[in-house]
Design an enzyme around this catalytic site. Structure first.
Site, mmCIF file in Angstrom:
data_model
loop_
_atom_site.group_PDB
_atom_site.id
_atom_site.type_symbol
_atom_site.label_atom_id
_atom_site.label_comp_id
_atom_site.label_asym_id
_atom_site.label_seq_id
_atom_site.Cartn_x
_atom_site.Cartn_y
_atom_site.Cartn_z
ATOM 1 N N TYR A 22 0.861 -1.189 0.000
ATOM 2 C CA TYR A 22 0.000 0.000 0.000
ATOM 3 C C TYR A 22 0.893 1.234 0.000
ATOM 4 O O TYR A 22 1.838 1.335 0.795
ATOM 5 C CB TYR A 22 -0.909 0.039 1.242
ATOM 6 C CG TYR A 22 -1.691 1.340 1.325
ATOM 7 C CD1 TYR A 22 -2.976 1.431 0.795
ATOM 8 C CD2 TYR A 22 -1.127 2.486 1.891
ATOM 9 C CE1 TYR A 22 -3.669 2.632 0.821
ATOM 10 C CE2 TYR A 22 -1.813 3.689 1.920
ATOM 11 C CZ TYR A 22 -3.087 3.757 1.391
ATOM 12 O OH TYR A 22 -3.763 4.936 1.409
ATOM 13 N N GLU A 63 -3.445 7.501 -4.130
ATOM 14 C CA GLU A 63 -3.260 6.194 -3.512
ATOM 15 C C GLU A 63 -2.990 5.127 -4.562
ATOM 16 O O GLU A 63 -3.665 5.083 -5.587
ATOM 17 C CB GLU A 63 -4.551 5.857 -2.749
ATOM 18 C CG GLU A 63 -4.511 4.603 -1.929
ATOM 19 C CD GLU A 63 -5.849 4.374 -1.234
ATOM 20 O OE1 GLU A 63 -5.995 4.784 -0.071
ATOM 21 O OE2 GLU A 63 -6.751 3.793 -1.863
#
Lengths: 286, 378
Positions: free
Chosen positions: B101, B189
């Site tokens: 992530y 993101e």
């Protein structure tokens, strides 16, 4: 008596010849605020209402008039530049009314002015009012009377509502401070609470918060550990759905954080009486 | 404003971030053609602005162009959490070794952007934060300085990324940072950022949120706005510069100021009512804006009563009254209306509405109780 602004305030208005700047300059002058200068680049040498000189830059205006406070009414796309200009000119207290400034601009502003001895109030705020002494902003002067209640709020008209409710029962305010509804601002609840705690003419405090962020939770901790004066609270947005921005850029519940319930619980745990609606506030102050 | 995955990844790729080969398609035929061009296995990914697409069946793997067409047909006919799927992204399928992530967002409290990174990628970061908070590395970046090389190394080391990937990871993170700043994002993101079987870092998925306040200087991004997730009334309100949010209750609200609008909704609930909307007409609203707001409120068939709570400061109560009268003449509302005007020119406003058959109130509590009673038909 008061915090931040009073009879000694020498106010400079950035954006004085714009429609909002001009309208509110006249309102502030009518209230008795000492407006010493205005700034509009390219209009230096003009006068507003034959009383207030207009300058091309904050630096020149400050040198010429000894302004010690600035209020900003310029459009969002130029507002960050105006804050930088006031800070670089050495104005120690800057109030920014402008709504809609990009948050990236405000982060740069905040990280810059934190290195200087400058206090910023706002943006996206109604400014502040010390009843009977000075109005620096857009809070209607006639709805408040002088008194011993300090008010700090993230909202504009909701604050008027509270001032008005206090006036109905003969209660007044030492200073009313609108810190604004943006996620990144210059002055937070704790900064103002600390000033009220130290102000000999403030006996009680009203703190008005809303959903989003954790400013109120931190203020609760400050109240519990550092404050001796009683605080009455109110949090707007109990019925607001998660994930939606409720008008103010900073009023949003994200990832389960910043809910009204969490803020109310934190304040109550800190001994703050939390009003269920704004008109309950005067009663809780008694 | 939210961007779709394909829009976000396209922006990322302009900043040197490797993304899978692929394109977006609006029809199953297009999807098939893209699959043929790519060759081999492809992933068909629904493009809707909600999370949980995979769980809802909106992401499927196809082994040949015929299957790609079939799956695209299915996915393009789906609704995910109430949103219709209008586009699918057809990407080459990746062979995944590890999922990371990597995201940047604004930390309000710190007044700085914060980079978040975790070796436990592929699931929502909120989930990781709940279950394994120690697995998330957080590094703040001074917006005046930008990201420093040592910070990219610290993060890579922090998630135990093998050293052979540090350089490409640094390039990706600097690219993401630049994309974040250049586009006035409030979130950028990559989840997951994968290490592929052939030992490359690739941004398999992407998400960006853009600051609405900055759209004036990002006209190319404004054009990407997808209004599917907004109620039609919210889209209509945006045209008039009104902030309107539709809710499920039956009492329409018109208020000036965001904080007071929220407090007005709250007090309705407190007295047993249920607000139909959040509406801030803003400071200094003129009669035309008020009339538009009233039309939007009345377009909701659930609305059984309307509460007007106006505290005049910059906003003049007589202007608001004029707007109410204009809208009433036009829409001829049949629901009861409770009006409270205080502050600038309130007297004039009240006088104008005296013959308009409205219920008046002095205090906010009084107004709220009258609106609740009116909505119940009392």
């Amino acid at each position: 008596m008061s915090i931040l602004v009073n009879k000694e305030t020498r106010l400079l208005v950035q954006g004085i010849t714009g429609s909002e700047g001009l309208f509110h300059t006249r309102q502030m002058v009518a209230y008795g605020t000492n407006v010493v200068a205005g700034v509009t680049p390219g209009k230096g040498g003009q006068w507003v209402d034959e009383k207030i000189p207009v300058f091309d830059s904050v630096k020149i205006a400050k040198e010429a008039t000894g302004a010690n406070t600035s209020i900003i009414f310029v459009p969002a796309r130029f507002a960050a530049d105006s804050i930088f200009e006031a800070a670089d000119a050495g104005i120690p207290f800057i109030v920014c009314i402008t709504e809609g400034i990009p948050v990236s601009d405000m982060m740069r502003v905040r990280n810059y002015i934190d290195q200087k001895n400058v206090r910023l109030l706002g943006p996206n705020c109604p400014g502040l009012l010390t009843p009977g002494e000075a109005k620096v902003g857009i809070i209607p002067g006639n709805i408040a009377i002088p008194g011993n209640v300090g008010i700090v709020s993230r909202s504009g008209t909701l604050t008027y509502e509270v001032l008005y409710a206090l006036k109905q029962v003969g209660m007044g305010s030492s200073t009313t401070v609108g810190i604004g509804g943006d996620p990144v601002n210059g002055t937070n609840h704790i900064d103002v609470l600390r000033m009220f705690e130290d102000d000999p003419h403030t006996d009680k405090i009203v703190m008005i918060g809303e959903i989003g962020g954790s400013d109120e939770e931190k203020a609760a901790e400050f109240i519990a550990t550092r404050m001796t004066k009683p605080v009455v609270g109110f949090i707007a947005g109990q019925t607001a759905p998660a994930g939606k921005r409720m008008g103010h850029a900073g009023a949003i519940v994200e990832g389960g954080e910043g809910t009204a319930d969490a803020k109310i619980r934190a304040l109550e745990a800190a001994g703050v009486k939390v009003a269920r609606h704004p008109e309950e506030i005067p009663q809780l102050l008694k | 404003m939210k961007l779709h995955e394909y829009q976000s990844k396209l922006i990322f790729s302009r900043y040197g971030i490797p993304i899978p080969k692929g394109r977006v398609a609006s029809t199953a035929g297009e999807a098939r053609q893209i699959a043929e061009e790519l060759g081999g296995r492809v992933v068909i990914k629904s493009q809707v602005l909600v999370g949980g697409r995979g769980k809802a069946g909106g992401i499927k793997v196809a082994s040949d162009p015929a299957e790609a067409e079939l799956l695209a047909t299915q996915i393009l006919s789906m609704e995910i959490k109430g949103l219709p799927v209008r586009k699918v992204l057809v990407d080459e399928a990746a062979a995944i070794d590890q999922e990371i992530y990597l995201g940047i967002t604004n930390d309000r409290a710190a007044k700085k952007p914060v980079i978040m990174c975790s070796a436990a990628g592929g699931v929502e970061i909120e989930e990781v934060a709940r279950t394994n908070p120690e697995k998330i590395i957080k590094v703040h970046v001074n917006p005046l300085l930008g990201i420093k090389d040592y910070q990219t190394r610290d993060i890579a080391a922090g998630i135990d990324l093998p050293r052979e990937y540090w350089k490409s990871f640094g390039d990706i993170l600097r690219g993401l940072w630049q994309a974040y700043m250049d586009n006035d994002a409030t979130l950028a993101e990559i989840n997951p950022l994968i290490i592929s079987k052939d030992k490359r870092l690739v941004a398999l998925d992407g998400k960006m949120l853009i600051d609405d306040n900055a759209l004036f200087r990002r006209p190319e991004l404004s054009e990407l706005r997808d209004t599917d997730e907004d109620a039609p009334s919210e889209v209509e309100a945006r045209k008039y510069g009104l902030t309107f949010i539709k809710l499920d209750g039956n009492i329409g609200c018109m208020v000036n100021g965001a904080g007071l609008a929220m407090a007005s909704m709250d007090i309705l609930k407190f007295f047993g009512g249920d607000p139909a909307n959040f509406l801030d007409i803003g400071g200094g609203a003129g009669a035309d804006k008020v009339a538009a707001a009233m039309r939007i409120i009345l377009a909701d068939p659930n609305v059984k009563a309307i509460l007007f709570n106006i505290f005049g400061g910059i906003t003049r109560c007589d202007e608001v009254a004029r707007g109410i009268l204009t809208a009433m003449a036009e829409v001829k509302p049949k629901v009861p209306m409770v009006v409270r005007l205080v502050g600038t020119n309130a007297e004039e406003g009240r006088a104008m509405l005296a013959n308009a058959n409205m219920i008046t109130a002095e205090t906010l509590a009084d107004a709220a109780q009258k609106a609740v009673a009116a909505a119940k038909g009392a």
